[in-house]
Design a protein around this motif. Sequence first.
Motif, short mmCIF file in Angstrom:
data_model
loop_
_atom_site.label_atom_id
_atom_site.label_comp_id
_atom_site.label_asym_id
_atom_site.label_seq_id
_atom_site.Cartn_x
_atom_site.Cartn_y
_atom_site.Cartn_z
N PRO A 418 -1.06 -12.25 -14.60
CA PRO A 418 -0.64 -12.06 -13.42
C PRO A 418 -1.13 -10.75 -12.93
CG PRO A 418 1.17 -12.19 -14.83
CD PRO A 418 0.01 -12.62 -15.60
N THR A 419 -1.08 -10.45 -11.57
CA THR A 419 -1.48 -9.18 -11.01
C THR A 419 -0.22 -8.43 -11.08
OG1 THR A 419 -3.21 -10.35 -9.48
CG2 THR A 419 -2.48 -8.01 -9.04
N LEU A 420 -0.49 -6.98 -11.61
CA LEU A 420 0.66 -6.38 -11.65
C LEU A 420 0.74 -5.19 -10.78
CD1 LEU A 420 0.64 -5.86 -15.72
CD2 LEU A 420 1.93 -7.65 -14.08
N MET A 421 1.84 -4.48 -10.49
CA MET A 421 1.98 -3.37 -9.62
C MET A 421 2.94 -2.52 -10.26
SD MET A 421 4.66 -4.61 -6.65
CE MET A 421 5.40 -2.96 -6.60
N SER A 422 2.78 -1.06 -10.03
CA SER A 422 3.55 -0.03 -10.31
C SER A 422 4.88 0.00 -9.69
CB SER A 422 2.90 1.30 -10.25
OG SER A 422 3.62 2.20 -10.82
N MET A 423 6.04 0.30 -10.47
CA MET A 423 7.21 0.54 -9.70
C MET A 423 7.31 2.04 -9.15
SD MET A 423 9.03 -2.31 -9.72
CE MET A 423 10.61 -1.82 -9.56
N HIS A 424 6.47 2.95 -9.48
CA HIS A 424 6.73 4.35 -9.21
C HIS A 424 5.80 4.35 -7.64
CE1 HIS A 424 6.10 8.77 -10.44
NE2 HIS A 424 7.11 8.65 -9.44
N THR A 425 6.65 3.84 -6.72
CA THR A 425 6.19 3.99 -5.30
C THR A 425 7.13 4.92 -4.51
OG1 THR A 425 7.40 2.02 -4.81
CG2 THR A 425 5.30 1.57 -5.43
N GLY A 426 8.20 5.34 -4.83
CA GLY A 426 9.18 6.18 -3.91
C GLY A 426 9.91 5.15 -3.33
N HIS A 427 9.90 3.94 -3.12
CA HIS A 427 10.68 3.09 -2.40
C HIS A 427 11.52 2.09 -3.29
CE1 HIS A 427 8.67 4.47 1.27
NE2 HIS A 427 7.53 4.16 0.57
N THR A 428 12.50 1.62 -2.88
CA THR A 428 13.14 0.63 -3.61
C THR A 428 12.83 -0.57 -3.36
OG1 THR A 428 14.93 0.43 -2.09
CG2 THR A 428 15.40 1.94 -3.17
N THR A 429 12.34 -0.94 -2.32
CA THR A 429 11.38 -2.50 -2.02
C THR A 429 10.27 -2.15 -1.68
OG1 THR A 429 12.27 -2.28 0.25
CG2 THR A 429 13.64 -3.41 -1.36
N ASP A 431 6.92 -2.66 0.52
CA ASP A 431 6.57 -2.77 1.98
C ASP A 431 5.65 -3.94 2.10
OD1 ASP A 431 6.42 -2.47 4.69
OD2 ASP A 431 5.65 -0.70 4.47
N ILE A 432 6.25 -5.06 2.27
CA ILE A 432 5.33 -6.57 2.28
C ILE A 432 4.59 -6.45 3.83
CG2 ILE A 432 5.36 -9.00 2.59
CD1 ILE A 432 5.96 -7.54 -0.04
N GLU A 433 5.25 -5.68 4.77
CA GLU A 433 4.69 -5.86 6.22
C GLU A 433 3.30 -5.31 6.03
OE1 GLU A 433 7.44 -4.61 8.74
OE2 GLU A 433 8.88 -6.24 8.59
N ASN A 434 3.37 -4.04 5.62
CA ASN A 434 1.81 -3.29 5.56
C ASN A 434 0.98 -3.81 4.57
OD1 ASN A 434 3.04 -1.78 7.84
ND2 ASN A 434 4.03 -0.16 6.81
N LYS A 435 1.54 -4.38 3.46
CA LYS A 435 0.69 -4.89 2.47
C LYS A 435 0.26 -3.34 1.64
CE LYS A 435 0.67 -9.12 3.54
NZ LYS A 435 1.31 -10.27 2.65
N THR A 436 1.17 -2.71 1.56
CA THR A 436 0.71 -1.55 0.58
C THR A 436 1.11 -1.59 -0.54
OG1 THR A 436 2.95 -0.65 1.05
CG2 THR A 436 1.18 -0.19 2.43
N LEU A 437 0.32 -1.87 -1.40
CA LEU A 437 0.42 -2.32 -2.95
C LEU A 437 -0.30 -1.02 -3.63
CD1 LEU A 437 -0.88 -5.79 -3.37
CD2 LEU A 437 1.41 -5.00 -3.38
N TYR A 438 0.71 -0.58 -4.56
CA TYR A 438 0.30 0.57 -5.55
C TYR A 438 -0.42 0.11 -6.62
CZ TYR A 438 1.00 4.97 -8.06
OH TYR A 438 0.68 6.46 -8.44
N LYS A 439 -1.79 0.30 -6.67
CA LYS A 439 -2.55 0.09 -7.73
C LYS A 439 -3.10 1.10 -8.36
CE LYS A 439 -4.56 -3.90 -4.97
NZ LYS A 439 -5.83 -4.59 -4.47
N GLU A 440 -2.60 1.33 -9.61
CA GLU A 440 -2.96 2.25 -10.58
C GLU A 440 -4.51 2.37 -11.17
OE1 GLU A 440 -0.91 4.33 -11.39
OE2 GLU A 440 0.98 3.58 -10.72
N THR A 441 -5.23 1.18 -11.07
CA THR A 441 -6.57 1.21 -11.29
C THR A 441 -7.60 1.85 -10.76
OG1 THR A 441 -6.83 -1.00 -10.30
CG2 THR A 441 -6.13 -1.10 -12.50
N ASN A 442 -7.03 1.86 -9.51
CA ASN A 442 -7.80 2.80 -8.47
C ASN A 442 -7.88 4.21 -8.54
OD1 ASN A 442 -8.95 0.41 -7.20
ND2 ASN A 442 -7.42 0.35 -5.58
N ILE A 443 -6.54 4.63 -9.09
CA ILE A 443 -6.35 6.11 -9.12
C ILE A 443 -6.83 6.38 -10.60
CG2 ILE A 443 -4.47 7.89 -9.61
CD1 ILE A 443 -2.82 6.19 -7.65
N ILE A 444 -6.72 5.86 -11.57
CA ILE A 444 -7.16 6.02 -12.92
C ILE A 444 -8.43 6.27 -13.14
CG2 ILE A 444 -7.08 5.40 -15.30
CD1 ILE A 444 -4.39 4.21 -14.87
#
Length: 598
Positions: A418-429, A431-444
């Motif tokens: 499955p596709t994974l996402m980081s929990m280190h986003t600064g938000h408790t939930t 943001d589905i509306e803006n489709k802002t997924l925090y992808k660690e691979t692009n940063i690394i």
Amino acid sequence: MSEISNNCEDNILSPTKTTNIDVRHCVKPEKKVWFRGIRPSKFRHVYGVPSKKEACYTDISMVRSGNDGNLCAVNPKFLAIVSESAFVVIPMNLTGRIDFQCCKVIGHNGAVTDLKWNPFNDNMIASGSDDCTIRIWSIPEGGLTSNLTESVVELTGHKRKILHIEWHPTASDVIISAGFDHLIIVWDISNSNQNAILNVINCHSDMIYCLAINRDGSLIATTSKDKQLRIIEPRSGIVVSEAQAHEGTKCSKVVFLENNRVLTTGFSRHSGRQYALWNQHDLKKPLIREEIDNSSGILIPYYDPDTHMLYLAGKGDGNIRYYEVVDEAPYIYYLSQFLSGHPQKALGVLPKRGVNVAQCEVFRFYKLHATGNICEPISMIVPRKSTLFQADLYPDTLAPEAALTAKEWFHTKRNAQPTLMSMHTGHTTLDIENKTLYKETNIIRKPSMRKSMVISTTEIEENHVKDNKENEKNVILRTIDNTSKKFEFLSRSTTIDYRPQQLQAIFGEKQPVNGITQNTKDINNLQNNLLSNVEKNNSRNSSLENLNQMNSENELRKAYMKQSDEVKSLRKLLNCSEKRIKELESEVRRLQIAAARK
């Protein structure tokens, strides 16, 4: 040695003798005794926190049937609760008393037996019913404003009522359902109703109690009334392994764990509740079987793959037991239990991307009370003093993004993690509306960004010392400037003018007669004395620099600890990315070999 053995025999035959026995000839136990002390674990002190009354959902018309299906489904946006032949969809922020005339999803001709939210679309929910149909509903953004009667998709194929439905964890638009007709059907909701059925599995001879699917969707597990546990390949319908799970005739449940293991809950021959751990490839003998108590409620397991914690909640019980699962024997360690005076009818589980990271919340239940129309959130929290992000508690979790399409999974027989996402986003939930997924691979994979994020501690110390010196100089110059302005204002002559305002406007301000008065001279002398004192104090500031450096050591130490935590988290993310790269490379090789064979 013969004399020693003879002495042992004499002692056994004549117990009145008090001679010593050689311990070298004593029989040692063959079974290994596990360590009974305190085992170190970061989840040993996890505790449950029930929500306050104002944070609960009250006065909801719930179903009163004894169905074992999923009567409560939750995602970060909505809460869905079954109510007879309909179900209620409530926005998560709308807590408190719910109006009995609230909008519902109405469309089934029978009672709703199961609810499941789409893991890749928080506005889509699937429902199974006694009318032998499965309906897919699209919930508008912000919740319902009127009763919803038209479904997006209607799936017909079962001959009797629907018992269980499950969304595929990695492939989009794939649903697996089990019915009272002893059939398991694999659906593709993106096709029309005639071509929606991908496969029909007919390997059960009795009622199906439970349906579970593993993390990558390659296998499903079922328990049935014939006491059998079956591991099935859903695309071909082949039974990989089969064995008797529990000797009791009551309902049993199953859930997939990690490392090719499966856990079942059921009843013993004497109606005692128990759980058993199995190897999914070898079901001849369980790895461990443990009896819990003699209650009559059905035990439902919930597993968290991120923290490796197992929760067991009995229907009609007021407590929730939780365990930690490890890779070595005895495999399952009991941690503690959450106690409550209100029995539970059903439980809903919030996805990990919706928990409160700031409070170290690792799991959240939504408990339907059996005696009242109340839905109560229960948070499982790890006690931590720090308010920073805890990377060890929140590894990468499931993201609302599919890794495969239905055609790739079924026709090409492809499996994917499955596709994974980081929990280190600064938000408790999320943001589905803006489709802002925090992808660690692009940063690394950007070395320039990684170098800018990791700063050496020596650079931090040098910059901090320079900033302290510059701040001290600025403060000294600012004080000198302020004092000079004050004395300049005070040095002005203050002559009393008794003329009316009209004359003052015409002739201007009244000047002193003798020029500079004695008061101004005294003020100038005082100014010179104070300025000389300020210059003397400047020489003392050099001796205070050491004290300032001592005070700044604590701040440097805090910055160093914070930076080291960030370095650890980045190393962990780098390892995950390297592992993902290896998986993709192996997948490319496999495809190249397959293309070469063709």
